[in-house]
Design an enzyme around this catalytic site. Structure first.
Site, PDB file in Angstrom:
ATOM      1  N   TYR A   1      -7.016 -68.103  76.436  1.00  0.00           N
ATOM      2  CA  TYR A   1      -8.258 -67.765  77.157  1.00  0.00           C
ATOM      3  C   TYR A   1      -8.711 -66.359  76.774  1.00  0.00           C
ATOM      4  CZ  TYR A   1     -10.811 -66.125  81.404  1.00  0.00           C
ATOM      5  OH  TYR A   1     -11.702 -65.574  82.298  1.00  0.00           O
TER       6      TYR A   1
ATOM      7  N   ASP B   1     -26.017 -75.567  85.546  1.00  0.00           N
ATOM      8  CA  ASP B   1     -24.588 -75.807  85.854  1.00  0.00           C
ATOM      9  C   ASP B   1     -24.378 -77.314  85.957  1.00  0.00           C
ATOM     10  OD1 ASP B   1     -21.914 -75.774  87.254  1.00  0.00           O
ATOM     11  OD2 ASP B   1     -22.342 -73.632  87.385  1.00  0.00           O
TER      12      ASP B   1
ATOM     13  N   LYS C   1     -12.059 -65.262  74.656  1.00  0.00           N
ATOM     14  CA  LYS C   1     -13.036 -64.310  75.230  1.00  0.00           C
ATOM     15  C   LYS C   1     -13.147 -63.077  74.340  1.00  0.00           C
ATOM     16  CE  LYS C   1     -14.251 -65.852  79.517  1.00  0.00           C
ATOM     17  NZ  LYS C   1     -15.599 -65.904  80.068  1.00  0.00           N
TER      18      LYS C   1
ATOM     19  N   ARG D   1      -0.974 -69.233  77.434  1.00  0.00           N
ATOM     20  CA  ARG D   1      -1.828 -68.574  78.431  1.00  0.00           C
ATOM     21  C   ARG D   1      -2.841 -67.621  77.789  1.00  0.00           C
ATOM     22  NH1 ARG D   1      -1.475 -65.496  83.375  1.00  0.00           N
ATOM     23  NH2 ARG D   1      -3.563 -64.703  83.592  1.00  0.00           N
TER      24      ARG D   1
HETATM   25  P1  NAD Z   1     -16.323 -70.586  88.105  1.00  0.00           P
HETATM   26  O1  NAD Z   1     -15.408 -71.615  87.530  1.00  0.00           O
HETATM   27  O2  NAD Z   1     -16.521 -70.603  89.568  1.00  0.00           O
HETATM   28  O3  NAD Z   1     -17.748 -70.666  87.392  1.00  0.00           O
HETATM   29  C1  NAD Z   1     -17.964 -71.251  86.134  1.00  0.00           C
HETATM   30  C2  NAD Z   1     -19.116 -72.233  86.279  1.00  0.00           C
HETATM   31  O4  NAD Z   1     -19.368 -72.813  84.998  1.00  0.00           O
HETATM   32  C3  NAD Z   1     -18.813 -73.388  87.240  1.00  0.00           C
HETATM   33  O5  NAD Z   1     -19.794 -73.485  88.250  1.00  0.00           O
HETATM   34  C4  NAD Z   1     -18.802 -74.605  86.354  1.00  0.00           C
HETATM   35  O6  NAD Z   1     -19.287 -75.784  86.994  1.00  0.00           O
HETATM   36  C5  NAD Z   1     -19.724 -74.182  85.232  1.00  0.00           C
HETATM   37  N1  NAD Z   1     -19.486 -74.969  84.010  1.00  0.00           N
HETATM   38  C6  NAD Z   1     -18.284 -75.249  83.439  1.00  0.00           C
HETATM   39  N2  NAD Z   1     -18.459 -76.037  82.366  1.00  0.00           N
HETATM   40  C7  NAD Z   1     -19.793 -76.241  82.254  1.00  0.00           C
HETATM   41  C8  NAD Z   1     -20.603 -76.976  81.336  1.00  0.00           C
HETATM   42  N3  NAD Z   1     -20.047 -77.647  80.313  1.00  0.00           N
HETATM   43  N4  NAD Z   1     -21.947 -76.993  81.504  1.00  0.00           N
HETATM   44  C9  NAD Z   1     -22.504 -76.330  82.541  1.00  0.00           C
HETATM   45  N5  NAD Z   1     -21.799 -75.631  83.453  1.00  0.00           N
HETATM   46  C10 NAD Z   1     -20.458 -75.583  83.308  1.00  0.00           C
HETATM   47  O7  NAD Z   1     -15.772 -69.174  87.638  1.00  0.00           O
HETATM   48  P2  NAD Z   1     -16.154 -67.717  88.123  1.00  0.00           P
HETATM   49  O8  NAD Z   1     -14.993 -67.132  88.793  1.00  0.00           O
HETATM   50  O9  NAD Z   1     -17.468 -67.719  88.810  1.00  0.00           O
HETATM   51  O10 NAD Z   1     -16.287 -66.989  86.708  1.00  0.00           O
HETATM   52  C11 NAD Z   1     -17.515 -66.833  86.043  1.00  0.00           C
HETATM   53  C12 NAD Z   1     -17.301 -66.101  84.717  1.00  0.00           C
HETATM   54  O11 NAD Z   1     -16.672 -64.842  84.921  1.00  0.00           O
HETATM   55  C13 NAD Z   1     -16.416 -66.839  83.713  1.00  0.00           C
HETATM   56  O12 NAD Z   1     -16.906 -66.604  82.432  1.00  0.00           O
HETATM   57  C14 NAD Z   1     -15.053 -66.183  83.882  1.00  0.00           C
HETATM   58  O13 NAD Z   1     -14.277 -66.279  82.699  1.00  0.00           O
HETATM   59  C15 NAD Z   1     -15.454 -64.759  84.183  1.00  0.00           C
HETATM   60  N6  NAD Z   1     -14.455 -64.055  84.986  1.00  0.00           N
HETATM   61  C16 NAD Z   1     -14.353 -64.262  86.335  1.00  0.00           C
HETATM   62  C17 NAD Z   1     -13.427 -63.544  87.067  1.00  0.00           C
HETATM   63  C18 NAD Z   1     -13.296 -63.631  88.563  1.00  0.00           C
HETATM   64  O14 NAD Z   1     -12.713 -62.743  89.154  1.00  0.00           O
HETATM   65  N7  NAD Z   1     -13.834 -64.656  89.211  1.00  0.00           N
HETATM   66  C19 NAD Z   1     -12.592 -62.645  86.417  1.00  0.00           C
HETATM   67  C20 NAD Z   1     -12.693 -62.494  85.043  1.00  0.00           C
HETATM   68  C21 NAD Z   1     -13.629 -63.198  84.341  1.00  0.00           C
HETATM   69  C1  UGA Z   2      -7.410 -64.514  86.228  1.00  0.00           C
HETATM   70  C2  UGA Z   2      -8.088 -65.624  85.469  1.00  0.00           C
HETATM   71  O1  UGA Z   2      -7.640 -65.664  84.142  1.00  0.00           O
HETATM   72  C3  UGA Z   2      -9.561 -65.445  85.443  1.00  0.00           C
HETATM   73  O2  UGA Z   2     -10.178 -65.862  86.624  1.00  0.00           O
HETATM   74  C4  UGA Z   2     -10.044 -64.080  85.194  1.00  0.00           C
HETATM   75  O3  UGA Z   2     -10.484 -63.982  83.876  1.00  0.00           O
HETATM   76  C5  UGA Z   2      -9.117 -62.958  85.547  1.00  0.00           C
HETATM   77  O4  UGA Z   2      -7.779 -63.270  85.734  1.00  0.00           O
HETATM   78  C6  UGA Z   2      -9.599 -62.232  86.780  1.00  0.00           C
HETATM   79  O5  UGA Z   2      -9.702 -62.861  87.838  1.00  0.00           O
HETATM   80  O6  UGA Z   2      -9.890 -61.047  86.678  1.00  0.00           O
HETATM   81  P1  UGA Z   2      -4.997 -64.082  87.072  1.00  0.00           P
HETATM   82  O7  UGA Z   2      -5.285 -62.739  87.611  1.00  0.00           O
HETATM   83  O8  UGA Z   2      -3.630 -64.276  86.533  1.00  0.00           O
HETATM   84  O9  UGA Z   2      -6.039 -64.561  85.982  1.00  0.00           O
HETATM   85  O10 UGA Z   2      -5.332 -65.158  88.191  1.00  0.00           O
HETATM   86  P2  UGA Z   2      -4.642 -65.759  89.444  1.00  0.00           P
HETATM   87  O11 UGA Z   2      -4.447 -67.203  89.198  1.00  0.00           O
HETATM   88  O12 UGA Z   2      -5.462 -65.390  90.616  1.00  0.00           O
HETATM   89  O13 UGA Z   2      -3.185 -65.102  89.531  1.00  0.00           O
HETATM   90  C7  UGA Z   2      -2.947 -63.772  89.930  1.00  0.00           C
HETATM   91  C8  UGA Z   2      -1.438 -63.564  90.050  1.00  0.00           C
HETATM   92  O14 UGA Z   2      -0.936 -64.335  91.160  1.00  0.00           O
HETATM   93  C9  UGA Z   2      -0.609 -64.015  88.838  1.00  0.00           C
HETATM   94  O15 UGA Z   2       0.461 -63.121  88.680  1.00  0.00           O
HETATM   95  C10 UGA Z   2      -0.074 -65.384  89.254  1.00  0.00           C
HETATM   96  O16 UGA Z   2       1.145 -65.712  88.622  1.00  0.00           O
HETATM   97  C11 UGA Z   2       0.129 -65.181  90.742  1.00  0.00           C
HETATM   98  N1  UGA Z   2       0.038 -66.408  91.594  1.00  0.00           N
HETATM   99  C12 UGA Z   2      -1.011 -67.243  91.490  1.00  0.00           C
HETATM  100  C13 UGA Z   2       1.039 -66.636  92.540  1.00  0.00           C
HETATM  101  O17 UGA Z   2       2.036 -65.881  92.641  1.00  0.00           O
HETATM  102  N2  UGA Z   2       0.933 -67.730  93.348  1.00  0.00           N
HETATM  103  C14 UGA Z   2      -0.122 -68.584  93.268  1.00  0.00           C
HETATM  104  O18 UGA Z   2      -0.152 -69.568  94.055  1.00  0.00           O
HETATM  105  C15 UGA Z   2      -1.132 -68.338  92.312  1.00  0.00           C
END
Ligand code: NAD
Ligand code: UGA
Length: 352
Positions: free
Chosen positions: A157, A36, A161, A154
């Site tokens: 992304y 990372d 993916k 938007r």
């Molecule tokens: P996050 O941003 O916390 O984690 C991503 C990590 O990637 C970070 O620690 C960042 O420093 C690292 N990174 C970014 N660019 C880099 C680079 N060039 N080289 C090395 N490291 C790098 O996000 P997260 O919420 O932990 O999500 C992880 C994965 O799961 C992502 O692929 C995201 O799209 C997917 N995802 C997450 C959620 C969720 O609910 N958190 C939902 C849907 C999808």
């Molecule tokens: C997220 C992100 O795209 C990713 O982390 C991931 O792939 C995925 O969806 C996921 O977490 O499963 P989204 O759910 O839209 O997208 O993420 P948020 O930014 O948490 O927003 C959730 C909802 O809250 C949206 O409707 C947004 O408009 C709303 N929101 C967000 C507010 O009303 N107020 C805020 O301050 C932030």
């Protein structure tokens, strides 16, 4: 796949999901190598004997050899590296595609070349606008993936993916890549994103955004009135599911796409804000409750923002492997809010 190499590699191990995953893997006695650009969220793991951390940017060609070595030595590679915040999709769409598709494909290629199993993180956002119609329960292998027009940036992304998933699938079909694709549904918990003392400092995802507003007393913004819905999943439940996928009993997740989400935790964002306020008021009776303010998507995120109205996971695949999520919305919010209150108070204690 050959003899066991004894190590699990976690690309993006310093992030929100990655840090919890590394912790769980170490707790279960596994040897972990994480890559990372950031190690703040895993600072507590750096001294563990079974944990190796490489601070490296995977976009830098100088690190290509390192990535190859890490993957070659691993039994399984988790790839979590991505830009995962909707503000980034409208602010820097090209960088999102560059990292989330092209840089990730380099990891896919290396897994194929070295015959290493890949667990690739995708997103529930690949279903896009599907829930704005009647299909609100999304199945991995039969639901359509529906995106909006190109000018609604938007969706870039989701599109990146989706193409990554299609490429991983094609590598499985044509080149025998062993993989599982995970589609997370809004995971929540400690160490999520970052907190902002004022809204000018950035736009974390919704839980971190509302938590910041509660702790630092700035408005909680309800984008487009907060009528859209999400199903929130506690990070511990999510890690339980990911560990089952890693174990892969009888090869049940081989070349499968798997939704990871809590189907019963659906809520509108307005209701989510109100639940957070109620729980915060109970846990921190001296805290003040900030103003709730409605704002348009364009004003909040900028031009090109669009949103999904509903998305609920079909979790049959995980449930047939024995997974049951344990945390209701009430429980996950209580755990997460308490964590941030404790952290905030301990930081206040150390200030001079
Ligand atoms: P996050 O941003 O916390 O984690 C991503 C990590 O990637 C970070 O620690 C960042 O420093 C690292 N990174 C970014 N660019 C880099 C680079 N060039 N080289 C090395 N490291 C790098 O996000 P997260 O919420 O932990 O999500 C992880 C994965 O799961 C992502 O692929 C995201 O799209 C997917 N995802 C997450 C959620 C969720 O609910 N958190 C939902 C849907 C999808
Ligand atoms: C997220 C992100 O795209 C990713 O982390 C991931 O792939 C995925 O969806 C996921 O977490 O499963 P989204 O759910 O839209 O997208 O993420 P948020 O930014 O948490 O927003 C959730 C909802 O809250 C949206 O409707 C947004 O408009 C709303 N929101 C967000 C507010 O009303 N107020 C805020 O301050 C932030």
């Amino acid at each position: 796949m050959g003899a066991s190499r004894g190590v699990i590699a976690v690309f993006g191990g310093g992030g929100f999901i990655g840090s919890h995953l590394c912790q769980r893997l170490i707790d279960q006695g596994k040897s972990v190598v994480a890559v990372d650009i950031d190690s703040e969220k895993i600072a507590n793991l750096l001294s563990e004997d079974s944990f190796t951390f490489h601070e490296a940017d995977i976009t830098d060609e100088e690190n290509d050899e390192l990535c190859r070595e890490v993957i070659k030595e691993a039994d399984v590679v988790f790839d979590l590296i991505a830009y995962a915040n909707p503000q980034q999709y409208v602010d820097k769409p090209l960088e999102v595609v560059e990292l989330n598709l092209f840089e990730n494909l380099k990891i896919v290629d290396l897994c194929e070349e070295t015959d290493t199993r890949l667990i690739q993180f995708s997103t529930c956002e690949v279903y896009g606008l599907l829930g704005n119609r009647d299909d609100i329960v999304f199945s991995e292998d039969s639901s359509n993936l529906i995106l909006g027009p190109i000018e609604d940036q938007r969706w870039i992304y989701s599109c990146a993916k989706q193409l990554l998933e299609r490429m991983v699938h094609a590598h499985g079909q044509e080149n025998q890549l062993q993989y599982t694709i995970i589609r997370p549904f809004n995971f929540i918990g400690p160490q999520m994103d970052y907190l902002v003392e004022s809204p000018d400092e950035g736009t974390p995802r919704v839980f971190a955004s509302f938590m910041s507003a509660l702790l630092f007393d700035h408005p909680m913004y309800l984008v487009n009135g907060g009528t859209n819905r999400r199903t929130f999943t506690y990070i511990e439940d999510a890690i339980d599911a990911i560990m089952l996928i890693l174990r892969n009993e009888g090869g049940q997740f081989d070349r499968e796409i798997v939704n990871v989400g809590h189907p019963n935790n659906e809520v509108t964002i307005e209701e989510f804000a109100n639940r957070m306020r109620t729980i915060y008021a109970e846990l921190s009776p001296d805290g003040t409750l900030p103003e709730l303010r409605t704002i348009s998507g364009e004003e909040f995120y900028g031009e090109g923002y669009d949103d999904s109205e509903r998305r609920i996971p079909d979790t049959d695949k995980l449930q047939s492997a024995g997974w049951e999520p344990r945390y209701s919305l009430e429980d996950l919010l209580t755990e997460s809010i308490q964590y941030y209150i404790d952290q905030f108070e301990s930081e206040l204690d150390v200030q001079p």
